[in-house]
Structure formats: structure tokens, C-alpha cells
Design a protein around this motif. Structure first.
Motif, PDB file in Angstrom:
ATOM      1  N   GLU A  35       0.843  -1.204   0.000  1.00 44.78           N
ATOM      2  CA  GLU A  35       0.000   0.000   0.000  1.00 44.78           C
ATOM      3  C   GLU A  35       0.874   1.247   0.000  1.00 44.78           C
ATOM      4  N   ILE A  36       0.502   2.221  -0.845  1.00 47.27           N
ATOM      5  CA  ILE A  36       1.133   3.545  -0.855  1.00 47.27           C
ATOM      6  C   ILE A  36       0.016   4.576  -0.790  1.00 47.27           C
ATOM      7  N   ARG A  37       0.026   5.408   0.235  1.00 46.50           N
ATOM      8  CA  ARG A  37      -1.053   6.379   0.441  1.00 46.50           C
ATOM      9  C   ARG A  37      -0.497   7.798   0.513  1.00 46.50           C
ATOM     10  N   PRO A  38      -1.214   8.789  -0.045  1.00 50.49           N
ATOM     11  CA  PRO A  38      -0.843  10.187   0.170  1.00 50.49           C
ATOM     12  C   PRO A  38      -1.536  10.741   1.411  1.00 50.49           C
ATOM     13  N   ARG A  39      -1.000  11.778   1.968  1.00 50.02           N
ATOM     14  CA  ARG A  39      -1.627  12.470   3.095  1.00 50.02           C
ATOM     15  C   ARG A  39      -1.384  13.967   2.925  1.00 50.02           C
ATOM     16  N   GLY A  40      -2.429  14.752   3.019  1.00 48.39           N
ATOM     17  CA  GLY A  40      -2.305  16.203   2.857  1.00 48.39           C
ATOM     18  C   GLY A  40      -2.150  16.631   1.408  1.00 48.39           C
ATOM     19  N   ALA A  41      -2.600  15.792   0.454  1.00 51.55           N
ATOM     20  CA  ALA A  41      -2.432  16.119  -0.966  1.00 51.55           C
ATOM     21  C   ALA A  41      -3.258  17.325  -1.374  1.00 51.55           C
ATOM     22  N   PHE A  42      -4.303  17.657  -0.613  1.00 50.03           N
ATOM     23  CA  PHE A  42      -5.127  18.821  -0.950  1.00 50.03           C
ATOM     24  C   PHE A  42      -4.342  20.128  -0.832  1.00 50.03           C
ATOM     25  N   ARG A  43      -3.201  20.080  -0.143  1.00 50.95           N
ATOM     26  CA  ARG A  43      -2.392  21.292   0.007  1.00 50.95           C
ATOM     27  C   ARG A  43      -1.564  21.615  -1.235  1.00 50.95           C
ATOM     28  N   LEU A  44      -1.440  20.666  -2.152  1.00 47.84           N
ATOM     29  CA  LEU A  44      -0.545  20.851  -3.300  1.00 47.84           C
ATOM     30  C   LEU A  44      -1.058  21.944  -4.228  1.00 47.84           C
ATOM     31  N   PRO A  45      -0.222  22.931  -4.558  1.00 43.28           N
ATOM     32  CA  PRO A  45      -0.630  23.960  -5.531  1.00 43.28           C
ATOM     33  C   PRO A  45      -0.856  23.334  -6.905  1.00 43.28           C
ATOM     34  N   LYS A  46      -1.867  23.796  -7.583  1.00 40.60           N
ATOM     35  CA  LYS A  46      -2.195  23.248  -8.906  1.00 40.60           C
ATOM     36  C   LYS A  46      -1.453  23.948 -10.028  1.00 40.60           C
ATOM     37  N   SER A  47      -0.795  25.055  -9.742  1.00 41.94           N
ATOM     38  CA  SER A  47      -0.059  25.783 -10.783  1.00 41.94           C
ATOM     39  C   SER A  47       1.102  26.538 -10.145  1.00 41.94           C
ATOM     40  N   GLY A  48       1.992  27.066 -11.008  1.00 39.05           N
ATOM     41  CA  GLY A  48       3.130  27.838 -10.531  1.00 39.05           C
ATOM     42  C   GLY A  48       4.335  26.969 -10.231  1.00 39.05           C
ATOM     43  N   PRO A  49       5.512  27.578 -10.126  1.00 43.63           N
ATOM     44  CA  PRO A  49       6.747  26.818  -9.856  1.00 43.63           C
ATOM     45  C   PRO A  49       6.773  26.271  -8.433  1.00 43.63           C
ATOM     46  N   ILE A  50       7.147  25.019  -8.310  1.00 45.34           N
ATOM     47  CA  ILE A  50       7.196  24.351  -7.000  1.00 45.34           C
ATOM     48  C   ILE A  50       8.499  23.578  -6.882  1.00 45.34           C
ATOM     49  N   ILE A  51       9.098  23.641  -5.701  1.00 43.87           N
ATOM     50  CA  ILE A  51      10.216  22.757  -5.361  1.00 43.87           C
ATOM     51  C   ILE A  51       9.713  21.773  -4.311  1.00 43.87           C
ATOM     52  N   PHE A  52       9.680  20.490  -4.667  1.00 43.82           N
ATOM     53  CA  PHE A  52       9.300  19.443  -3.721  1.00 43.82           C
ATOM     54  C   PHE A  52      10.570  18.969  -3.006  1.00 43.82           C
ATOM     55  N   VAL A  53      10.633  19.239  -1.708  1.00 40.62           N
ATOM     56  CA  VAL A  53      11.785  18.817  -0.900  1.00 40.62           C
ATOM     57  C   VAL A  53      11.360  17.608  -0.081  1.00 40.62           C
ATOM     58  N   ALA A  54      11.942  16.451  -0.376  1.00 37.98           N
ATOM     59  CA  ALA A  54      11.518  15.195   0.248  1.00 37.98           C
ATOM     60  C   ALA A  54      12.580  14.675   1.214  1.00 37.98           C
ATOM     61  N   ALA A  55      12.125  14.013   2.264  1.00 31.35           N
ATOM     62  CA  ALA A  55      13.009  13.400   3.259  1.00 31.35           C
ATOM     63  C   ALA A  55      12.162  12.457   4.116  1.00 31.35           C
ATOM     64  N   PRO A  56      12.754  11.496   4.786  1.00 28.96           N
ATOM     65  CA  PRO A  56      14.147  11.076   4.632  1.00 28.96           C
ATOM     66  C   PRO A  56      14.335  10.278   3.343  1.00 28.96           C
ATOM     67  N   HIS A  57      15.551  10.311   2.817  1.00 31.12           N
ATOM     68  CA  HIS A  57      15.849   9.629   1.558  1.00 31.12           C
ATOM     69  C   HIS A  57      16.263   8.196   1.892  1.00 31.12           C
ATOM     70  N   ALA A  58      15.270   7.362   2.205  1.00 34.87           N
ATOM     71  CA  ALA A  58      15.534   6.030   2.761  1.00 34.87           C
ATOM     72  C   ALA A  58      15.452   4.910   1.739  1.00 34.87           C
ATOM     73  N   ASN A  59      15.172   5.233   0.466  1.00 33.84           N
ATOM     74  CA  ASN A  59      14.945   4.161  -0.498  1.00 33.84           C
ATOM     75  C   ASN A  59      15.517   4.491  -1.871  1.00 33.84           C
ATOM     76  N   GLN A  60      16.660   5.077  -1.917  1.00 29.09           N
ATOM     77  CA  GLN A  60      17.438   5.373  -3.113  1.00 29.09           C
ATOM     78  C   GLN A  60      16.567   5.764  -4.310  1.00 29.09           C
ATOM     79  N   PHE A  61      16.567   4.975  -5.412  1.00 28.09           N
ATOM     80  CA  PHE A  61      15.852   5.350  -6.626  1.00 28.09           C
ATOM     81  C   PHE A  61      14.346   5.096  -6.533  1.00 28.09           C
ATOM     82  N   VAL A  62      13.899   4.448  -5.474  1.00 28.67           N
ATOM     83  CA  VAL A  62      12.463   4.197  -5.301  1.00 28.67           C
ATOM     84  C   VAL A  62      11.742   5.479  -4.890  1.00 28.67           C
TER      85      VAL A  62
END
Length: 711
Positions: A35-62
Motif C-alpha cells: 500500500e502507498i497512500r498520500p496524506r495532505g495532498a489537498f495542500r498541493l498547488p495546482k499551478s506555478g513553480p514548486i520545489i518538492f523537498v523530500a526526506a528522509p531519503h531512505a529508499n534510493q531510486f524508489v
């Protein structure tokens, strides 16, 4: 720098390839993860430039594929990730990264080369390095990298005095305490070393600025490379430079930064679960950009934004200083209020882990918490000795021997049936299982030897399991198909067309058998885990009874501690209400979208549609004002009720039935944003919260009792 003459919008074909490759990997990941679930996806802007900063980086290329899939599914937007140039040049990984419109980045650690001579550290000055038979002026550069052998540690060159003398900008950074001891001994006696030149990233920054200026999305893991540590690594300053630099180079570019928490339950294990949590978008003020533009205050602006991003990431991740503490938090979550967490959604479990961790870190020096941690670790050790998971300890405590034996035999029969159904697929796919195990373990050892931050290098295991499966599975199916076709031709006369049909049929049949093994295997593994406690209940009932009693006592103690300390940090302390609010919000969003679509279809002009939106916004604001006024009335009523109740009323009781209420919920966004700050709760508000919870619990129990009577 602001010129966009070299910029080219990705063609429709490249976008099509992006979507096709991403869809393919999404299907593959649905097989690897349960299972893979999103949480808080309603906060995502629908337009404009975005930088997605993700952490922790626990699964390399996955990790990048998981995040890209969730964002594409929720918003339809494509993310271009920054990727190490070393990985970008690999045959398969490079092909995938190019198809996903990634931006390669050169890293100093990927350019390390052995240098002649040996180095020693000055015993009186850890910044001062001496060389023996070295050529520092030729092989080293200011702000270049100086590395020790065996991945012991690295340091940045500050000043080169001569061929045999230089100064470091900062002392050597070692990968672990054990590594530090070995490295320090080697530096005292003399050791070989490697060097890397200073990397000019101006071209990369220019590509990033143009990418953001044209309204696209950028993704990066600001910790740097992947790792398997339980806590976040210090964030690199690059993300702040990219955001501020893009807004400085393109004044009309309003970059938003979205923190993304990659929360895995067992990141390297097959059929594990994951929750991708999106935090509140971080807006960058014009004042901060102006501060960045000033050379005298540029570093302060970068530091300020980096601290904000770090706080945002900590709000959406479950991080811990060590594995022992994380284990304690997870056990406490499972045992709190009679294992109530098994009834919660994945998102709420992540939220509960985070709040328990925050409470643990806040009160970890309290004697009662220290004693509780010791008891939890002892209970965990007993589980290891019995070889039984915690969630299977609680069942069957009042059943007689005949009932337990019947359940044991029934489960055993079901396991045999499911095993028989899964066995053909397991046998057919066993070469791939063996190959993934061997190759991923080999890659794990290689990654551990080359890293200064990994503990066991488990972050690369899932990546290589998936990559090996992608490569070996089709070849294996082709082998079976060719073998089957040849056998058919041996005994029957077949035309080329019939042979091709048989080949395709065997290929599809092999894939279907493997997938059926996956489905039956999931159920079979759950049954297999449940058989051991049933067997223990038959052959060692006394030992299992003692273990259950230990669990019950520990559950009571954990519940009491959480109920005592929880409201001091989180006044809104009710998880069931939190889940109901989440569901209510989701339904309201769906209703609003449906209403908006209906109104848009029935309206003749866009102006009418915008006016209707304005009216709906006014109604919502008026409803919120009315709600605040009513909450004031409820507060007065609570003050009156508080005088009649004692302060020792527990937040929840630790009943042994299935109707025990729950006392944990999500905090507000401001609670998360202030991660690391000291909390000074108002005692009156905490008491009022307790009374409100008692009232809610009574209402809920009465409602459940009435529903049972009606049934």
C-alpha cells in the motif's frame, strides 16, 4: 543568467514517454508495496513553480518514483528530479532518469581520485594537515574535497600553503564513532588519501532557474544521497539557493516549497507500506529575496530559509535520534489503549507515531519515562525469544484448549490450501527471488563500503530488488515460453503462427501465475504468522499467558503515561474525532467540486461562475464566525462543568473490551511548524480539553450502546 534563450519546453512526445514510464513503474511498485497512500495532498498547488523537498531519503531510486507517482495522480503535474551525474550516466538508471526529465548534478564525492603520498594531522590543530611526498599544489584545490581511505571521512580544503602543507575549512567529518577512532589513529601515523576538485554548479543552477521560471516542478532530496539512519541528515543549502536564486533572477517567479515526508514502515522489505505526506507550501517573501540579493546578508537569508524548510520536513516525517528510541515509540503506539492503532488508517498511524515521538523526546529524561522505556525493551526482547509479533500476542486469551486446537487446525488447512495455490508461482519465480536476494545484498555491501553516512546500507536494497526483478522477470518468462514452445513442437507439428500464439500464451500464463502467487502469498503469510501463537497456546500456554499479562500491564502503564503527559503538549487529544474530521473534510471537498462543476455547466459566462465562488466563500466565512461564537458559549459551559469534576479524571480508560475510546489526534499546523520549541501549555485549557474528552467519550459510548440495543 535571466536569459531563457537556451530553454526549450519539453515536447509532447517527451511528456508522453514520462507518463508512460511513470505508469509502468507505478504498476511495478504496486506489486512490491502492499500500500502507498498520500496524506495532505489537498495542500498541493495546482499551478506555478514548486520545489518538492523530500526526506528522509531512505529508499534510493524508489523514493523519486513514489513521489512523482503521487503528485501526478493528485495534481497531474510532472516533477523533474535532481540526480547525481554518476547515476545519470548509468545504462538503465540513466535511461530512466532521462525519460523522467531529470537534471544531472556533479558531486565532489563522485570525482575522488587517489593521490600520491600520505597525510598527517597536526596534533595541536585539527585544521592543519601535513603531507609526506605529496603535491598539494597540483592535486588539491581550495574548496575541493580531501577524503580518507575506506570511506572513513571527508573534509573541505581551506588554504593550500605548499606541496606538503594545507589547512582545512572544517575538521574531518567522520561517518561513525567507530570510523572516527580508526581514522584518527591513521591520521596520527599517516594515511593515504583521495582528492576531488571544486565543482562549479553554475550551469546546474541556471537550468534550475529556467525550469522554475517557466512554471515547472522540481524535486530533490536535500539531505544529499540516500541513507538508512533513523533521523534526518543536515539539509544541503542548495535548495534554498535554488529557490531564492530563481526569484532573484526572475522577479515574476513566485517559487513555493512543499515539504514531503517519505514515511515507510519497512522500506527495504517486499510488500511493505508507505505514506507520502505533503506539508503546507512554504511561501518566500520579497524581503527574504532582497536579503539574499545583498552579498552581506545573503548567507543569513539562505540559513533562514533552510531552517524553515527543516521545520517543515520535521512536521511531515517520523524521525528519531536512534533505532532504540524509534522501537520504543512504535511499541508504545501499538500498546496504547489496548492496541487501538490496528483500527486506524495508515495516515493516522503515522500521525500517532509522530506525536508519541515528540512527547518521548520532550520527556525522555523523566524517571518514569526512562523506566517505561526499559520495560518496553524487555518486552520486545521477550517477543524476540518467543519469535512472535506483538499484534498476535493478545488473541485467544480466554479460549479453552479445544477451541485453540480447532483454530490451529483450521488455520493450518487454510495455509496448506493457499500455499498450494501460491506454490506454482513461487517455483516459477524462485530464480528471480534468489537473484534479487544475492544481487541486492552485494550492492548493499558495496554501498556501505563507499558511504560515510549509511549504517547498514538498507536504503539500496529495495531499489536493487525492483531493478533485478524488472530485468530478470521478462527474461525468465521468455525462457519458459521458448522452452514450452520447443516441447510442443517436439511432439506436434506447428506452424510459425501457432508457435507464436503458444509462445505468447505461455508468457501471459507465467505472468498470471506469478501474480496469483503474490495475492495468495499475502494471505498465506498472514496465516503463517498467526499459527505460531496458536501453537504456543497449546504447548506453552503458561509462557504465553505470562507474556500476555506482561503486555496487558505494559499497555495500562503506557496508556496512563500518555494520558498524563499527552494533553500537556497536545490539547486536542482525540484520534477518533480526528479521523472523522478527515473523512468529513474529504466528503466536503468532493461535494464542493461536484457543485462547482454543475454550476459551471449551467452558467453562461465565466463572470457568473466567479461571482458564485465569491458568494460561497462569504458563506463559509460567516459559518466560521458563527462556529467561533458558539465555541465561546461551549467554553463557558465547560467552565461550569469543570467546577463539578475532579482534576484526576482520566482522558481514556484502559478497559479490556473493544469499545475503549482513544485519546490522540493531529495537532494543528502551527504545532508542527514549531518543532523543537518548548511547550508551555495553559493548564486551564488542558483541563477544559480533558473535560471535553470525557463528555465526548460518554456521548460516543451512549451512541454505541443505543445502536447495539436497536440491533
Amino acid at each position: 543568467m535571466s536569459s531563457s534563450s537556451n530553454w526549450q519546453e519539453p515536447s509532447w512526445f517527451r511528456k508522453l514517454v514520462y507518463d508512460l514510464v511513470l505508469w509502468t513503474f507505478t504498476v511495478i511498485f504496486d506489486c512490491f508495496f502492499r500500500e502507498i497512500r498520500p496524506r495532505g495532498a489537498f495542500r498541493l498547488p495546482k499551478s506555478g513553480p514548486i520545489i518538492f523537498v523530500a526526506a528522509p531519503h531512505a529508499n534510493q531510486f524508489v523514493d523519486p518514483i513514489v513521489l512523482m507517482g503521487q503528485v501526478k495522480n493528485e495534481t497531474g503535474r510532472r516533477i523533474s528530479f535532481l540526480i547525481a551525474e554518476k547515476s545519470h550516466k548509468r545504462k538503465f538508471i540513466g535511461l530512466i532518469s532521462r525519460s523522467q526529465m531529470s537534471i544531472p548534478v556533479r558531486r565532489a564525492q563522485d570525482c575522488l581520485k587517489p593521490a600520491a603520498g600520505s597525510i598527517k594531522i597536526d596534533p595541536e590543530n585539527e585544521f592543519h594537515v601535513f603531507g609526506v611526498d605529496t603535491q598539494f599544489t597540483k592535486v588539491c584545490q581550495t574548496k575541493g574535497l580531501l577524503a580518507l581511505p575506506n570511506s572513513w571521512g571527508t573534509a573541505e580544503v581551506g588554504e593550500i600553503v605548499s606541496d606538503t602543507e594545507l589547512y582545512l575549512r572544517k575538521p574531518f567529518k567522520f561517518s561513525s564513532p567507530k570510523t572516527a577512532d580508526e581514522a584518527k589513529k591513521a591520521l596520527e601515523s599517516g594515511t593515504a588519501f583521495k582528492t576531488a576538485p571544486r565543482i562549479d554548479q553554475s550551469e546546474v543552477y541556471h537550468k534550475v532557474f529556467e525550469h522554475l521560471a517557466h512554471g515547472h516542478c522540481l524535486g530533490l532530496f536535500s539531505e544529499g544521497g540516500s541513507h538508512d539512519r533513523p533521523d534526518l541528515l543536515p539539509l544541503k543549502a542548495g535548495v534554498a539557493v535554488m529557490a531564492l536564486g530563481a526569484m532573484e533572477a526572475h522577479p515574476g517567479c513566485n517559487v513555493k516549497i512543499v515539504p514531503c515526508g517519505m514515511n515507510y514502515f519497512h522500506p527495504h522489505k517486499f510488500r511493505s507500506r508507505a505514506v507520502v505526506e505533503f506539508g503546507m507550501p512554504i511561501e518566500i517573501s520579497p524581503e527574504l529575496v532582497a536579503k539574499y540579493s545583498n552579498p552581506e546578508t545573503s548567507k543569513d537569508a539562505i540559513k533562514e530559509l533552510l531552517e524553515t524548510i527543516t521545520g517543515g520536513l520535521k512536521a511531515v516525517t517520523v524521525t528519531c535520534p536512534d533505532y532504540e528510541s524509534l522501537t520504543c515509540v512504535q511499541v508504545a503506539r501499538r500498546l496504547y489503549s489496548n492496541n487501538m492503532s490496528k483500527h486506524l488508517s495508515l495516515q493516522s498511524i503515522i500521525e500517532m507515531n509522530r506525536r508519541l515521538l515528540k512527547g518521548y523526546l520532550h520527556y525522555k529524561d523523566e524517571p518514569r519515562i526512562m523506566e517505561l522505556k526499559k520495560s518496553i525493551l524487555e518486552y520486545n526482547e521477550k517477543l524476540r525469544i518467543f519469535k512472535i509479533p506483538d499484534h498476535l500476542v493478545e488473541g485467544d486469551r480466554n479460549d479453552d484448549t479445544l477451541t485453540i486446537f480447532t483454530r490451529f487446525v483450521t488455520s493450518l488447512v487454510q495455509l496448506v490450501v493457499l500455499g498450494a495455490l501460491a506454490l506454482p508461482g513461487v517455483i516459477l519465480f524462485s530464480p528471480v527471488f534468489i537473484a534479487t536476494k544475492v544481487i541486492s545484498e552485494k550492492k548493499r555491501r558495496e554501498a556501505l563500503a563507499a558511504s560515510t553516512v549509511k549504517i547498514m546500507a538498507r536504503d539500496v536494497i529495495a531499489t536493487w530488488k525492483i531493478l533485478v526483478s524488472i530485468g530478470f522477470a521478462p527474461l525468465l518468462y521468455i525462457f519458459y515460453s521458448v522452452l514450452g514452445t520447443m516441447l510442443m513442437r517436439k511432439y506436434y507439428v506447428l506452424s510459425d503462427r501457432s508457435a507464436f500464439t503458444i509462445f505468447c500464451s505461455i508468457y501471459l500464463f507465467s505472468a498470471m501465475i506469478t501474480y496469483s502467487a503474490l495475492i495468495f502469498g499475502d494471505k498465506g503469510m498472514d496465516l503463517l504468522k498467526s499459527i505460531r501463537p496458536l501453537w504456543l497456546a497449546l504447548v506453552n500456554k503458561e509462557g504465553l499467558t505470562q507474556l500476555r499479562e506482561t503486555r496487558r500491564q505494559l499497555s495500562m502503564e503506557i496508556t496512563e503515561v500518555i494520558n498524563e503527559y499527552g494533553p500537556q503538549l497536545f490539547p486536542d487529544f482525540n484520534l477518533y474525532d480526528y479521523e472523522k474530521k478527515l473523512e468529513l473534510k474529504r466528503l466536503r471537498r468532493q461535494e464542493r467540486k461536484k457543485l462547482q462543476l454543475e454550476q459551471l455547466e449551467n452558467m453562461d459566462s465565466e463572470d457568473e461562475y466567479e461571482e458564485a465562488k465569491t458568494q460561497r466563500l462569504r458563506k463559509r466565512r460567516a459559518a466560521k464566525r458563527q462556529e467561533r461564537e458558539q465555541s465561546g458559549i461551549y467554553a463557558q459551559a465547560n467552565e461550569s462543568l469543570k467546577a463539578k469534576l475532579t482534576s484526576s479524571v482520566p482522558i481514556i480508560s484502559n478497559d479490556n473490551d473493544n469499545n475503549s475510546s482513544v485519546g490522540l489526534s493531529s495537532s494543528s499546523e502551527t504545532d508542527f511548524a514549531s518543532s523543537g520549541s518548548e511547550y508551555e501549555p495553559d493548564n486551564d485549557s488542558a483541563s477544559a480539553s480533558k473535560i471535553g474528552l470525557v463528555r465526548d467519550t460518554m456521548i460516543r459510548e451512549n451512541r454505541e450502546r443505543n445502536e447495539k440495543n436497536e440491533e
